[in-house]
Scaffold this active site. Sequence first.
Site, short mmCIF file in Angstrom:
data_model
loop_
_atom_site.label_atom_id
_atom_site.label_comp_id
_atom_site.label_asym_id
_atom_site.label_seq_id
_atom_site.Cartn_x
_atom_site.Cartn_y
_atom_site.Cartn_z
N TRP A 87 21.47 -12.73 -27.21
CA TRP A 87 22.07 -14.07 -27.22
C TRP A 87 22.20 -14.58 -28.65
O TRP A 87 22.84 -13.88 -29.45
CB TRP A 87 21.43 -15.01 -26.19
CG TRP A 87 20.00 -15.43 -26.35
CD1 TRP A 87 19.55 -16.67 -26.68
CD2 TRP A 87 18.82 -14.65 -26.11
NE1 TRP A 87 18.17 -16.70 -26.67
CE2 TRP A 87 17.70 -15.49 -26.33
CE3 TRP A 87 18.59 -13.32 -25.76
CZ2 TRP A 87 16.38 -15.04 -26.19
CZ3 TRP A 87 17.28 -12.88 -25.63
CH2 TRP A 87 16.21 -13.73 -25.85
N ASP A 88 21.65 -15.70 -29.04
CA ASP A 88 21.92 -16.29 -30.37
C ASP A 88 21.98 -15.23 -31.48
O ASP A 88 21.03 -14.47 -31.66
CB ASP A 88 20.81 -17.27 -30.77
CG ASP A 88 20.71 -18.46 -29.85
OD1 ASP A 88 21.27 -18.42 -28.74
OD2 ASP A 88 20.06 -19.45 -30.25
N SER A 115 15.76 -18.91 -32.95
CA SER A 115 16.86 -18.72 -33.90
C SER A 115 16.59 -19.21 -35.31
O SER A 115 15.71 -20.03 -35.56
CB SER A 115 18.11 -19.42 -33.38
OG SER A 115 18.57 -18.72 -32.27
N ARG A 172 13.76 -26.72 -34.28
CA ARG A 172 14.04 -25.30 -34.48
C ARG A 172 15.37 -25.05 -35.19
O ARG A 172 16.07 -25.95 -35.58
CB ARG A 172 14.06 -24.60 -33.11
CG ARG A 172 15.03 -25.19 -32.10
CD ARG A 172 14.98 -24.38 -30.79
NE ARG A 172 15.87 -24.90 -29.77
CZ ARG A 172 15.52 -25.76 -28.81
NH1 ARG A 172 14.29 -26.21 -28.74
NH2 ARG A 172 16.40 -26.18 -27.92
N ASP A 173 15.70 -23.79 -35.34
CA ASP A 173 17.02 -23.28 -35.75
C ASP A 173 17.41 -23.63 -37.19
O ASP A 173 18.45 -24.26 -37.45
CB ASP A 173 18.12 -23.78 -34.78
CG ASP A 173 17.89 -23.38 -33.33
OD1 ASP A 173 16.99 -22.56 -33.08
OD2 ASP A 173 18.61 -23.90 -32.45
N GLU A 209 21.76 -28.09 -31.21
CA GLU A 209 21.13 -26.83 -31.54
C GLU A 209 21.92 -26.07 -32.61
O GLU A 209 23.12 -26.24 -32.78
CB GLU A 209 21.05 -25.94 -30.29
CG GLU A 209 20.45 -26.66 -29.10
CD GLU A 209 20.08 -25.71 -27.98
OE1 GLU A 209 18.90 -25.31 -27.95
OE2 GLU A 209 20.93 -25.37 -27.15
C1 FRU Z 1 20.29 -21.74 -28.24
C2 FRU Z 1 18.79 -21.78 -28.23
C3 FRU Z 1 18.25 -22.07 -29.62
C4 FRU Z 1 16.89 -21.45 -29.59
C5 FRU Z 1 17.09 -20.24 -28.70
C6 FRU Z 1 15.94 -19.92 -27.81
O1 FRU Z 1 20.82 -20.85 -27.30
O2 FRU Z 1 18.31 -22.72 -27.31
O3 FRU Z 1 18.23 -23.45 -29.92
O4 FRU Z 1 16.46 -21.12 -30.88
O5 FRU Z 1 18.24 -20.51 -27.91
O6 FRU Z 1 16.21 -18.84 -26.98
#
Ligand code: FRU
Length: 491
Positions: A75-76, A164, A245-246, A338
Amino acid sequence: TDAVPGFPQPTEHTQKAYSPTDNFTSRWTRADAKQLKAMSDPDAGSRENSMPTEYTMPTVSQDFPDMSNEKVWVWDTWPLIDENANQYSVNGQEIIFSLVADRKLGFDERHQYARIGYFYRPAGIPADERPEDGGWTYGGQVFDEGVTGKIFEDQSFTHQTQWSGSARVSKNGEIKLFFTDVAFYRDKDGQDVKPYDSRIALSVGHVHSNKKGVKLTGFNKVKELLQADGKNYQNAAQNSYYNFRDPFTFVDPAHPGETYMVFEGNSAMDRDDAKCTAEDLGYREGETNGETVDQVNKSGATYQIGNVGLARAKNKALTEWEFLPPILSANCVTDQTERPQIYMQDGKYYLFTISHRSTFATGIDGPEGVYGFVGNGIRSDYQPLNRGSGLALGSPTNLNFAAGSPFAPDYNQHPGQFQAYSHYVMPGGLVQSFIDTIGTKDNFVRGGTLGPTVKLNIKGDSATVDYSYGNNGLGGWADIPANRELKNKKK
Ligand code: FRU
Ligand code: FRU
């Protein structure tokens, strides 16, 4: 502009720049976000897209290729960048980082088990000459098990996961990997025995790349950089479901010598007595389609108080950071802003951030997608893109019907409603994202791989899908091209 009948006017935003250290936070207001529903076609029928085509990603088919050859859920994803968000190949190999998880897990269980993995592929090949799945080789996980858990004082966590971030490369092949380090403390039934702990962290290693492949070494230490402070950024004591986060780092030509970071946060109020203000609502004087502060605060909308944070590095090594006030708040608008990033073009500063349909506040509705804001500086009175709404690129969605969820889409939803999430805007307006679910209630497949890259034409306060790019707007699957090359001798 005239308001859409029955809807308020969006808030007036000047785009005026403030100093990065000023105590000014721009607002994505309810009046702004109400433009999302205002642009939705109230007559769009079952399974049709109700949103304008120019802001909607073309529909992705169910027969997508899997970039990891069934090795991991993906994913991310983020590229290897410099301080200006240029994307690098190293010695002829393009390199990306992704959150990955074991395919034996259900895709919705991924968040507690996420690891940062990496992929590489030969650089310089046009998308249409690559293998259909993007041509990536999975390189494995960045960290050995146990490394990222060490920063937590309380070692009794039940799940320790990597979320992320972003990756900065230097000329000598050093990589600074900024990421979110997370610990969960749960009982046998999966209930939190204490709130999860989410911190912004850094690990520094090296890339070794040649024709044969890519190896990463040295990621065996983690430096904690930031914990939510409860003053500008909500912490676990204020809300056990806080978002923090992120990290994404960058430099600003207007402030040479400084390095900044944007990240996802929440406004620092207690969950149960959070209040939104008239400024958060943002209605113009004399607005007849507005709401009162009291109405909004009693509606439950106060549970959604996302913000985009700003921090500044205190040393050249980027190992010491200080918080600055948030650059954007979305109080009573959405709870999740996010993976924020700053994108610079034509002297303008674009702030992009992703949000889910399900995290909008009571009275606000909009698609899964990437939202964008433009201003004259990293801290400015940001103007939401596209008719004042903020929507930069959404998945095809019908706002006349409920959403359902990625594991159970609503019967009437467009098959593309959950086709893309976690968009990242790349040089030249290219946007990559991962596939969550494609299809209707009775016939859907889960994703767990990157979708087709699309291109946005970004200009002034608008961003529109370039339908001349790729195949009617859909480019290569998992296409994350480098726009810069790094050659280094280290083997
Ligand atoms: C976005 C998210 C990010 C996080 C990650 C966790 O898809 O929610 O904000 O870091 O996925 O899986
Ligand atoms: C690279 C670049 C980046 C910036 C983007 C804006 O070509 O200049 O530094 O983020 O493009 O177009």
